[in-house]
Motif scaffolding. Structure first.
Motif, PDB file in Angstrom:
ATOM      1  N   ILE A   1       0.726  -1.233  -0.244  1.00 52.12           N
ATOM      2  CA  ILE A   1      -0.084  -0.059   0.133  1.00 52.12           C
ATOM      3  C   ILE A   1       0.746   1.295   0.095  1.00 52.12           C
ATOM      4  N   ASP A   2       0.313   2.267  -0.710  1.00 49.48           N
ATOM      5  CA  ASP A   2       0.897   3.603  -0.481  1.00 49.48           C
ATOM      6  C   ASP A   2       0.586   4.581   0.656  1.00 49.48           C
ATOM      7  N   PHE A   3      -0.392   4.345   1.120  1.00 46.71           N
ATOM      8  CA  PHE A   3      -0.541   5.094   2.512  1.00 46.71           C
ATOM      9  C   PHE A   3      -1.498   4.503   3.400  1.00 46.71           C
ATOM     10  N   VAL A   4      -1.401   4.753   4.563  1.00 43.98           N
ATOM     11  CA  VAL A   4      -2.447   4.035   5.712  1.00 43.98           C
ATOM     12  C   VAL A   4      -3.159   5.347   6.211  1.00 43.98           C
ATOM     13  N   LEU A   5      -4.556   5.191   6.273  1.00 44.20           N
ATOM     14  CA  LEU A   5      -5.517   6.101   6.889  1.00 44.20           C
ATOM     15  C   LEU A   5      -6.015   5.755   8.307  1.00 44.20           C
TER      16      LEU A   5
ATOM     17  N   ILE B   1       6.054   0.494  10.599  1.00 49.75           N
ATOM     18  CA  ILE B   1       6.448   0.678   9.341  1.00 49.75           C
ATOM     19  C   ILE B   1       8.125   0.799   9.096  1.00 49.75           C
ATOM     20  N   LYS B   2       8.470   1.834  10.122  1.00 47.21           N
ATOM     21  CA  LYS B   2      10.046   1.900  10.007  1.00 47.21           C
ATOM     22  C   LYS B   2      10.736   0.848  10.285  1.00 47.21           C
ATOM     23  N   GLY B   3      10.313  -0.039  11.333  1.00 46.19           N
ATOM     24  CA  GLY B   3      10.825  -1.274  11.534  1.00 46.19           C
ATOM     25  C   GLY B   3      11.122  -2.234  10.074  1.00 46.19           C
ATOM     26  N   LYS B   4      10.122  -2.017   9.426  1.00 45.60           N
ATOM     27  CA  LYS B   4      10.370  -2.888   8.032  1.00 45.60           C
ATOM     28  C   LYS B   4      10.859  -1.853   6.936  1.00 45.60           C
ATOM     29  N   ASN B   5      11.323  -0.939   7.212  1.00 45.59           N
ATOM     30  CA  ASN B   5      12.486  -0.290   6.131  1.00 45.59           C
ATOM     31  C   ASN B   5      11.294   0.250   5.250  1.00 45.59           C
ATOM     32  N   LEU B   6      10.187   0.365   5.447  1.00 40.90           N
ATOM     33  CA  LEU B   6       9.230   0.927   4.486  1.00 40.90           C
ATOM     34  C   LEU B   6       8.944   2.389   4.453  1.00 40.90           C
ATOM     35  N   SER B   7       8.513   3.085   3.516  1.00 41.67           N
ATOM     36  CA  SER B   7       8.177   4.591   3.810  1.00 41.67           C
ATOM     37  C   SER B   7       6.686   4.660   3.414  1.00 41.67           C
ATOM     38  N   ILE B   8       5.904   4.343   4.131  1.00 38.67           N
ATOM     39  CA  ILE B   8       4.371   4.275   3.876  1.00 38.67           C
ATOM     40  C   ILE B   8       3.915   5.501   4.749  1.00 38.67           C
ATOM     41  N   PRO B   9       3.392   6.663   4.226  1.00 37.11           N
ATOM     42  CA  PRO B   9       2.706   7.672   5.249  1.00 37.11           C
ATOM     43  C   PRO B   9       1.595   7.433   5.941  1.00 37.11           C
ATOM     44  N   VAL B  10       1.586   7.736   7.194  1.00 35.04           N
ATOM     45  CA  VAL B  10       0.445   7.483   8.014  1.00 35.04           C
ATOM     46  C   VAL B  10      -0.324   8.769   8.141  1.00 35.04           C
ATOM     47  N   GLU B  11      -1.713   8.786   7.680  1.00 30.29           N
ATOM     48  CA  GLU B  11      -2.433   9.711   7.613  1.00 30.29           C
ATOM     49  C   GLU B  11      -3.484   9.675   8.721  1.00 30.29           C
ATOM     50  N   VAL B  12      -3.949  10.622   9.357  1.00 28.62           N
ATOM     51  CA  VAL B  12      -4.756  10.763  10.536  1.00 28.62           C
ATOM     52  C   VAL B  12      -5.942  11.749  10.023  1.00 28.62           C
ATOM     53  N   ASP B  13      -7.034  10.973  10.576  1.00 26.30           N
ATOM     54  CA  ASP B  13      -8.353  11.605  10.231  1.00 26.30           C
ATOM     55  C   ASP B  13      -9.213  11.670  11.275  1.00 26.30           C
ATOM     56  N   GLY B  14      -9.899  12.713  11.645  1.00 35.53           N
ATOM     57  CA  GLY B  14     -10.827  12.939  12.965  1.00 35.53           C
ATOM     58  C   GLY B  14     -10.493  13.704  14.073  1.00 35.53           C
TER      59      GLY B  14
END
Ligand code: DX5
Ligand code: ZN
Length: 221
Positions: free
Chosen positions: A130-134, A162-175
């Motif tokens: 995935i490209d990002f998580v919301l 995510i960092k521990g897996k060496n991935l760069s997937i942005p975490v988006e927060v909503d609400g």
């Protein structure tokens, strides 16, 4: 760089063009558009034609948050309408892997959204795809609700994972995101802040965006 994504759900629809220009000028990075179907969530908002209209008003990427049942039936329509980022709720589809690639194959960024009651380990098998998580920090359906405090450790855990897996997937927060809690959110790993009423119902929305950006930049240094 932390991104600010104003949610136009709380904008004044009678002046939507001006509202979009205002957030764009203030430094918004994305325009967050909430799609609700009255079935997956107890509210109804916009369809693809509305997204098409917003597409004409801005060059900013459109971040389309699908709060709908059967998201696979609508992904192509929203992609064709001009969505750049598309997220769907993992609770709404038994085939998240298929949907991610449906979105990616349309040339769009694919995101998965988790409700407050959905654990992050539901992403285990598909995180790398995935490209990002919301992360929803309220129960979806309405603007102006209060931030659910348990979202904070959830964001921190996800970011750490995510960092521990060496991935760069942005975490988006909503609400329930606003000028008062944005600092803590970023310190806990949020990369994209969605804010509706926190921006549009503040005394000076443009100033609020600028201040939020400044707070985020200060943390990044
Ligand atoms: C809620 C939507 C949010 C909403 C956020 O279901 O997904 O994007 O607009 O509104 P605030 O920032 O007012 O909580
Ligand atoms: Zn949203």
């Amino acid at each position: 760089m932390v991104k600010i994504a104003p949610s136009i759900l709380s904008a004044d629809f009678s002046r939507i063009g001006e509202e979009i220009k205002m957030v764009e000028k203030a430094g918004a990075d994305l325009i967050h558009i909430d799609i609700m179907d009255g079935h997956f969530v107890p509210n109804i908002t916009f369809g693809p034609d509305f997204v098409k209209t917003i597409r004409k008003l801005t060059t900013l990427p459109l971040d389309v948050h699908l709060m709908i049942s059967n998201p696979h039936d609508f992904i192509e329509k929203f992609a064709n309408a001009g969505a750049d980022w598309i997220s769907f709720h993992i609770e709404a589809s038994p085939h998240p892997h298929r949907l991610i690639y449906q979105i990616k194959n349309l040339g769009k960024k694919a995101g998965i959204t988790l409700n407050p009651g959905t654990p992050i380990h539901f992403l285990n098998e598909i995180l790398k795809d995935i490209d990002f998580v919301l992360i929803m920090s309220v129960n979806p359906g309405f603007g102006g609700q209060e931030f659910i405090p348990s979202s904070l450790p959830k964001i921190a855990q996800l970011s750490h994972w995510i960092k521990g897996k060496n991935l760069s997937i942005p975490v988006e927060v909503d609400g329930g995101v606003n000028i008062n809690n944005c600092e803590e959110l970023v310190r806990n790993g949020a990369d994209i802040l969605v804010s509706g009423s926190g921006i549009f119902h503040s005394p000076d929305p443009s100033e609020t965006i600028k201040k939020m950006k400044k707070i985020c930049e200060r943390i990044e240094k």
